[in-house]
Design a protein around this motif. Structure first.
Motif, PDB file in Angstrom:
ATOM      1  N   ALA A   2       0.843  -1.198   0.000  1.00  0.00           N
ATOM      2  CA  ALA A   2       0.000   0.000   0.000  1.00  0.00           C
ATOM      3  C   ALA A   2       0.877   1.246   0.000  1.00  0.00           C
ATOM      4  O   ALA A   2       1.997   1.248   0.504  1.00  0.00           O
ATOM      5  CB  ALA A   2      -0.902   0.010   1.219  1.00  0.00           C
ATOM      6  N   MET A   3       0.326   2.308  -0.573  1.00  0.00           N
ATOM      7  CA  MET A   3       1.077   3.554  -0.683  1.00  0.00           C
ATOM      8  C   MET A   3       0.082   4.703  -0.699  1.00  0.00           C
ATOM      9  O   MET A   3      -1.018   4.566  -1.230  1.00  0.00           O
ATOM     10  CB  MET A   3       1.879   3.518  -1.985  1.00  0.00           C
ATOM     11  CG  MET A   3       2.542   4.783  -2.346  1.00  0.00           C
ATOM     12  SD  MET A   3       3.381   4.522  -3.926  1.00  0.00           S
ATOM     13  CE  MET A   3       3.774   6.189  -4.280  1.00  0.00           C
ATOM     14  N   SER A  25     -11.376   3.422 -12.792  1.00  0.00           N
ATOM     15  CA  SER A  25     -11.181   4.035 -11.480  1.00  0.00           C
ATOM     16  C   SER A  25      -9.965   4.949 -11.518  1.00  0.00           C
ATOM     17  O   SER A  25      -9.069   4.793 -12.366  1.00  0.00           O
ATOM     18  CB  SER A  25     -10.985   2.967 -10.406  1.00  0.00           C
ATOM     19  OG  SER A  25      -9.722   2.330 -10.563  1.00  0.00           O
ATOM     20  N   MET A  26      -9.927   5.899 -10.604  1.00  0.00           N
ATOM     21  CA  MET A  26      -8.760   6.778 -10.489  1.00  0.00           C
ATOM     22  C   MET A  26      -7.514   5.946 -10.189  1.00  0.00           C
ATOM     23  O   MET A  26      -6.443   6.216 -10.719  1.00  0.00           O
ATOM     24  CB  MET A  26      -8.998   7.824  -9.401  1.00  0.00           C
ATOM     25  CG  MET A  26     -10.054   8.853  -9.786  1.00  0.00           C
ATOM     26  SD  MET A  26     -10.516   9.966  -8.440  1.00  0.00           S
ATOM     27  CE  MET A  26      -8.971  10.716  -8.015  1.00  0.00           C
ATOM     28  N   GLN A  27      -7.680   4.920  -9.362  1.00  0.00           N
ATOM     29  CA  GLN A  27      -6.548   4.063  -9.020  1.00  0.00           C
ATOM     30  C   GLN A  27      -6.018   3.345 -10.256  1.00  0.00           C
ATOM     31  O   GLN A  27      -4.800   3.266 -10.461  1.00  0.00           O
ATOM     32  CB  GLN A  27      -6.953   3.038  -7.971  1.00  0.00           C
ATOM     33  CG  GLN A  27      -5.816   2.124  -7.569  1.00  0.00           C
ATOM     34  CD  GLN A  27      -6.193   1.179  -6.449  1.00  0.00           C
ATOM     35  OE1 GLN A  27      -7.167   1.413  -5.738  1.00  0.00           O
ATOM     36  NE2 GLN A  27      -5.443   0.126  -6.290  1.00  0.00           N
TER      37      GLN A  27
END
Length: 67
Positions: A2-3, A25-27
């Motif tokens: 995770a970041m 998605s933005m991700q």
């Protein structure tokens, strides 16, 4: 792993618009941008290494061609 990615308001809005336009998605859009960046720069570094190694072998011929 995770970041946390901190973006400005403008960057966030641009990312949101791009993701919405693409129906992603933005991700997803951000992760693709990171992959593209790594791939592009890896190719550039490889090319730089090859040129650094090979250009000196042909320096004289290249010099003559440039005249």
């Amino acid at each position: 792993m995770a970041m946390t990615l901190r973006l400005t308001d403008e960057e966030t809005e641009a990312l949101r618009r791009r993701a919405q336009l693409e129906g992603r998605s933005m991700q997803d859009v951000a992760r693709q941008a990171v992959r593209d960046y790594i791939e592009q720069n890896s190719k550039r570094e490889l090319l730089d290494r090859v040129l650094d190694r090979e250009l000196p072998r042909y320096a004289e011929a290249l010099e003559r061609l440039g005249q």
